[in-house]
Design a protein around this motif. Structure first.
Motif, PDB file in Angstrom:
ATOM      1  N   ASN A 115       0.826  -1.207   0.000  1.00 54.12           N
ATOM      2  CA  ASN A 115       0.000   0.000   0.000  1.00 54.12           C
ATOM      3  C   ASN A 115       0.863   1.260   0.000  1.00 54.12           C
ATOM      4  N   TRP A 116       1.918   1.246   0.829  1.00 59.25           N
ATOM      5  CA  TRP A 116       2.849   2.379   0.857  1.00 59.25           C
ATOM      6  C   TRP A 116       3.437   2.608  -0.531  1.00 59.25           C
ATOM      7  N   ASP A 117       3.881   1.542  -1.160  1.00 58.92           N
ATOM      8  CA  ASP A 117       4.489   1.643  -2.482  1.00 58.92           C
ATOM      9  C   ASP A 117       3.499   2.215  -3.493  1.00 58.92           C
ATOM     10  N   GLN A 118       2.241   1.802  -3.403  1.00 59.66           N
ATOM     11  CA  GLN A 118       1.244   2.293  -4.344  1.00 59.66           C
ATOM     12  C   GLN A 118       1.035   3.799  -4.203  1.00 59.66           C
ATOM     13  N   GLU A 119       1.114   4.298  -2.997  1.00 61.67           N
ATOM     14  CA  GLU A 119       0.887   5.724  -2.777  1.00 61.67           C
ATOM     15  C   GLU A 119       2.136   6.565  -3.006  1.00 61.67           C
ATOM     16  N   VAL A 120       3.316   5.945  -2.919  1.00 57.39           N
ATOM     17  CA  VAL A 120       4.554   6.729  -2.948  1.00 57.39           C
ATOM     18  C   VAL A 120       5.332   6.586  -4.252  1.00 57.39           C
ATOM     19  N   MET A 121       5.500   5.381  -4.767  1.00 56.36           N
ATOM     20  CA  MET A 121       6.434   5.213  -5.879  1.00 56.36           C
ATOM     21  C   MET A 121       6.037   4.199  -6.929  1.00 56.36           C
ATOM     22  N   MET A 122       4.898   3.550  -6.826  1.00 52.03           N
ATOM     23  CA  MET A 122       4.491   2.591  -7.848  1.00 52.03           C
ATOM     24  C   MET A 122       4.208   3.301  -9.169  1.00 52.03           C
ATOM     25  N   PRO A 123       4.609   2.734 -10.303  1.00 48.50           N
ATOM     26  CA  PRO A 123       4.241   3.340 -11.594  1.00 48.50           C
ATOM     27  C   PRO A 123       2.726   3.435 -11.731  1.00 48.50           C
ATOM     28  N   PRO A 177      -3.601  -2.656 -11.792  1.00 45.16           N
ATOM     29  CA  PRO A 177      -4.253  -3.965 -11.931  1.00 45.16           C
ATOM     30  C   PRO A 177      -3.538  -5.078 -11.159  1.00 45.16           C
ATOM     31  N   ALA A 178      -2.212  -5.119 -11.274  1.00 43.56           N
ATOM     32  CA  ALA A 178      -1.471  -6.156 -10.558  1.00 43.56           C
ATOM     33  C   ALA A 178      -1.495  -5.908  -9.058  1.00 43.56           C
ATOM     34  N   ARG A 179      -1.345  -4.643  -8.652  1.00 39.21           N
ATOM     35  CA  ARG A 179      -1.325  -4.334  -7.222  1.00 39.21           C
ATOM     36  C   ARG A 179      -2.676  -4.655  -6.591  1.00 39.21           C
ATOM     37  N   SER A 180      -3.736  -4.379  -7.305  1.00 38.02           N
ATOM     38  CA  SER A 180      -5.071  -4.685  -6.807  1.00 38.02           C
ATOM     39  C   SER A 180      -5.216  -6.179  -6.559  1.00 38.02           C
ATOM     40  N   ALA A 181      -4.735  -6.994  -7.501  1.00 37.80           N
ATOM     41  CA  ALA A 181      -4.819  -8.450  -7.346  1.00 37.80           C
ATOM     42  C   ALA A 181      -3.940  -8.936  -6.193  1.00 37.80           C
ATOM     43  N   GLN A 182      -2.753  -8.358  -6.069  1.00 33.63           N
ATOM     44  CA  GLN A 182      -1.839  -8.752  -4.998  1.00 33.63           C
ATOM     45  C   GLN A 182      -2.433  -8.463  -3.616  1.00 33.63           C
ATOM     46  N   LEU A 183      -2.944  -7.250  -3.455  1.00 33.43           N
ATOM     47  CA  LEU A 183      -3.510  -6.868  -2.157  1.00 33.43           C
ATOM     48  C   LEU A 183      -4.764  -7.678  -1.843  1.00 33.43           C
ATOM     49  N   SER A 184      -5.556  -7.961  -2.855  1.00 35.22           N
ATOM     50  CA  SER A 184      -6.749  -8.780  -2.645  1.00 35.22           C
ATOM     51  C   SER A 184      -6.372 -10.179  -2.181  1.00 35.22           C
ATOM     52  N   ALA A 185      -5.327 -10.742  -2.796  1.00 35.59           N
ATOM     53  CA  ALA A 185      -4.888 -12.089  -2.404  1.00 35.59           C
ATOM     54  C   ALA A 185      -4.360 -12.104  -0.970  1.00 35.59           C
ATOM     55  N   LEU A 186      -3.597 -11.084  -0.613  1.00 32.29           N
ATOM     56  CA  LEU A 186      -3.076 -11.024   0.756  1.00 32.29           C
ATOM     57  C   LEU A 186      -4.203 -10.837   1.776  1.00 32.29           C
ATOM     58  N   SER A 187      -5.185 -10.000   1.447  1.00 32.14           N
ATOM     59  CA  SER A 187      -6.322  -9.811   2.350  1.00 32.14           C
ATOM     60  C   SER A 187      -7.087 -11.114   2.538  1.00 32.14           C
ATOM     61  N   ALA A 188      -7.302 -11.833   1.456  1.00 28.52           N
ATOM     62  CA  ALA A 188      -8.025 -13.095   1.545  1.00 28.52           C
ATOM     63  C   ALA A 188      -7.247 -14.117   2.379  1.00 28.52           C
ATOM     64  N   ARG A 199      -9.782  -5.245  -3.225  1.00 27.99           N
ATOM     65  CA  ARG A 199      -9.584  -4.970  -4.650  1.00 27.99           C
ATOM     66  C   ARG A 199     -10.154  -3.599  -5.030  1.00 27.99           C
ATOM     67  N   THR A 200     -11.325  -3.289  -4.503  1.00 26.31           N
ATOM     68  CA  THR A 200     -11.973  -2.029  -4.862  1.00 26.31           C
ATOM     69  C   THR A 200     -11.231  -0.822  -4.292  1.00 26.31           C
ATOM     70  N   THR A 201     -10.728  -0.937  -3.063  1.00 27.31           N
ATOM     71  CA  THR A 201      -9.976   0.186  -2.507  1.00 27.31           C
ATOM     72  C   THR A 201      -8.680   0.422  -3.277  1.00 27.31           C
ATOM     73  N   SER A 202      -8.049  -0.649  -3.715  1.00 28.69           N
ATOM     74  CA  SER A 202      -6.831  -0.493  -4.501  1.00 28.69           C
ATOM     75  C   SER A 202      -7.144   0.183  -5.828  1.00 28.69           C
ATOM     76  N   GLU A 203      -8.252  -0.180  -6.441  1.00 27.40           N
ATOM     77  CA  GLU A 203      -8.660   0.432  -7.705  1.00 27.40           C
ATOM     78  C   GLU A 203      -9.123   1.873  -7.501  1.00 27.40           C
ATOM     79  N   ALA A 204      -9.653   2.164  -6.318  1.00 32.57           N
ATOM     80  CA  ALA A 204     -10.207   3.496  -6.067  1.00 32.57           C
ATOM     81  C   ALA A 204      -9.121   4.558  -5.932  1.00 32.57           C
ATOM     82  N   LEU A 205      -7.934   4.176  -5.449  1.00 28.56           N
ATOM     83  CA  LEU A 205      -6.889   5.163  -5.195  1.00 28.56           C
ATOM     84  C   LEU A 205      -6.518   5.962  -6.446  1.00 28.56           C
ATOM     85  N   PRO A 206      -6.180   5.313  -7.575  1.00 25.82           N
ATOM     86  CA  PRO A 206      -5.846   6.123  -8.753  1.00 25.82           C
ATOM     87  C   PRO A 206      -7.048   6.893  -9.301  1.00 25.82           C
TER      88      PRO A 206
END
Length: 501
Positions: free
Chosen positions: A32-40, A45-56, A110-117
């Protein structure tokens, strides 16, 4: 009868299971930090799937039958008070989590990750309509989440308990109502005062030099760089563990104080995280109590230290060194500038100590109405602007400086905002106790001697992790029940003196 060894083994098995969950959630935090600070920008799409898998995965480990069995075994053992408290906290998480389907947890993540951008783009383009559809989806998901946990209580009350499980929403409502009743007359009196406080920090300030100055501030206050780092983000935040507590800030060319105060605020969060006991990492005893206590630490350092006259006597030489054009500024000038009351400021994170709480009341009322179905998403910009005009006397010119200014709803963080005011109130109560127990605290701040203050906070707040409930922690630290008296007395005395009221 279970032997001591058996009882110890039961507790250790439970902690082993919990630590795995804690590590997975910590890894998700770094993503999550990376997504807000330095992720391209294209990485969503990939980050959303990754975070969803970790949450599950985290949810499945917490809710599996073996975790329930481990809890039962640990609860039947004879435990120390500290271990019993850890079991209490795991039980609470387990009971809430087992009521929520894994699929819903994945969907929310997944939705929160998609909502950020989407939020970032909507804010940049000043277009709430771009954010509205995914905001509506998040509200529906969080209503469903709350209903799964407890269908017999208001959804917003259930969501609030994710951030403050022990004070109760009724306490938050009572505190916010008291702040509104007692701060508004003070704000009005300030507005009618003939006193004009100093405003010496007008001008343009190079962001690179501002960054050097914020690093000076972190050095001065005692930030542990071996366990942290400073970066920029659209909305300043702090996250991490006792071994890795990161802070972010943002720089505006024409606002020198903004970056400083936000950095000191996030330092407060990080120093709490860094002050948690290393040996309890992965256990509730090594985690922060909750968001109200966390916010008390950030507001403690931002307001009671960073906006104080002793601090500016200490820190102003750094400002002059980085920006020689400010050589004529005095500590009193800086102190007044850091404490000016702006009743025409629409931005929460730039607000002064007094009007700040009207920003919180506004958000609290709107998000509660959204969650309870009393307000449609499409109505948010109009209602936001109307309330801001009513409470603060200013109407935002754009949605970017209105209902799109905060990141929290893109995270699905409904119920979070009240903890800002609860934390401010608690900060004043804690500071009053620290001031009573530490010899010449103002003098130590002016001398840059922050060790005793860090030690006091660690001893009375940080080291306990989640051992105590919020009310019990407050009593342990201050000897009194939670009260707004200290904050209101502090505000009245401080701003009465500044504005000759």
């Amino acid at each position: 009868m279970a032997t001591d060894a058996t009882q110890t083994a039961a507790y250790e098995e439970l902690l082993d299971r919990y630590e795995r969950i804690s590590n997975i959630e910590g890894a998700a935090g770094i993503l999550n930090w990376d997504q807000e600070v330095m992720m391209p920008e294209g990485g969503t799409p990939a980050r959303s799937a990754q975070l969803s898998a970790l949450s599950a995965t985290s949810h499945e480990l917490l809710t599996e039958e073996a975790m329930g069995d481990a809890l039962d075994a640990a609860e039947s053992a004879e435990l120390t008070d500290e271990k019993a408290a850890a079991v209490r906290e795991i039980r609470r998480q387990y009971e809430r989590a087992t009521r929520v389907p894994t699929e819903l947890v994945e969907d929310i993540s997944r939705t929160t990750s998609e909502a950020l951008p989407v939020w970032k783009e909507a804010k940049a383009e000043d277009d709430f309509s771009k954010f509205a559809p995914i905001l509506e989806k998040l509200i529906d998901l969080k209503r469903d989440y709350a209903e799964q946990i407890d269908p017999d209580r208001p959804a917003y009350e259930v969501l609030f308990e994710d951030y403050e499980p022990y004070l109760g929403l009724d306490t938050a409502e009572r505190i916010l109502e008291r702040l509104r009743e007692e701060l508004v007359p003070l704000i009005d009196a300030v507005g009618e005062s003939d006193v004009e406080l100093a405003s010496p920090f007008a001008g343009e300030f190079d962001p690179d030099i501002q960054e050097a100055l914020t690093r000076d501030a972190l050095d001065t206050l005692g930030y542990d760089w071996d366990r942290g780092r400073l970066d920029t983000a659209p909305h300043p935040f702090s996250m991490g563990t006792t071994f890795d507590a990161r802070v972010t800030t943002r720089y505006e060319d024409d606002d020198l104080l903004g970056a400083l105060t936000s950095t000191i605020h996030e330092f407060g969060h990080a120093t709490y995280t860094q002050g948690l006991p290393d040996e309890e990492y992965g256990s509730p005893l090594g985690e922060n109590r909750n968001l109200s206590v966390h916010e008390s630490q950030s507001r403690f350092w931002e307001n009671h230290v960073g906006r104080s006259e002793p601090f500016w006597s200490l820190f102003l030489p750094h400002v002059r060194e980085r920006f020689p054009e400010l050589d004529g500024v005095t500590p009193r000038d800086a102190y007044e500038a850091a404490n000016r009351v702006y009743d025409d400021n629409p931005i929460r994170i730039e607000a002064d100590e007094l009007t700040y709480h009207m920003h919180i009341v506004l958000r609290f009322e709107i998000e509660r109405e959204l969650i309870e179905g009393d307000l449609d998403v499409v109505e948010v910009p109009q209602v936001w602007n109307d309330k801001m005009e009513e409470y603060l006397g200013v109407r935002p010119d754009t949605d970017a400086e209105g209902c799109l200014q905060d990141i929290h709803w893109s995270h699905g963080s409904f119920g979070y905002f009240p903890t800002y005011s609860l934390g401010s109130v608690l900060a004043a109560q804690l500071y009053a106790s620290a001031d009573e127990e530490i010899d010449d605290l103002d003098g130590q701040i002016e001398a840059g001697e922050f060790g005793p203050l860090h030690e006091w906070l660690t001893e009375n707040v940080h080291q306990h992790g989640k051992r105590y409930t919020t009310p019990d922690l407050i009593e342990e630290a201050t000897g009194e029940a939670f009260t707004a008296d200290y904050f209101l007395d502090y505000a009245s005395e401080k701003y009465g003196a500044l504005y000759d009221l």
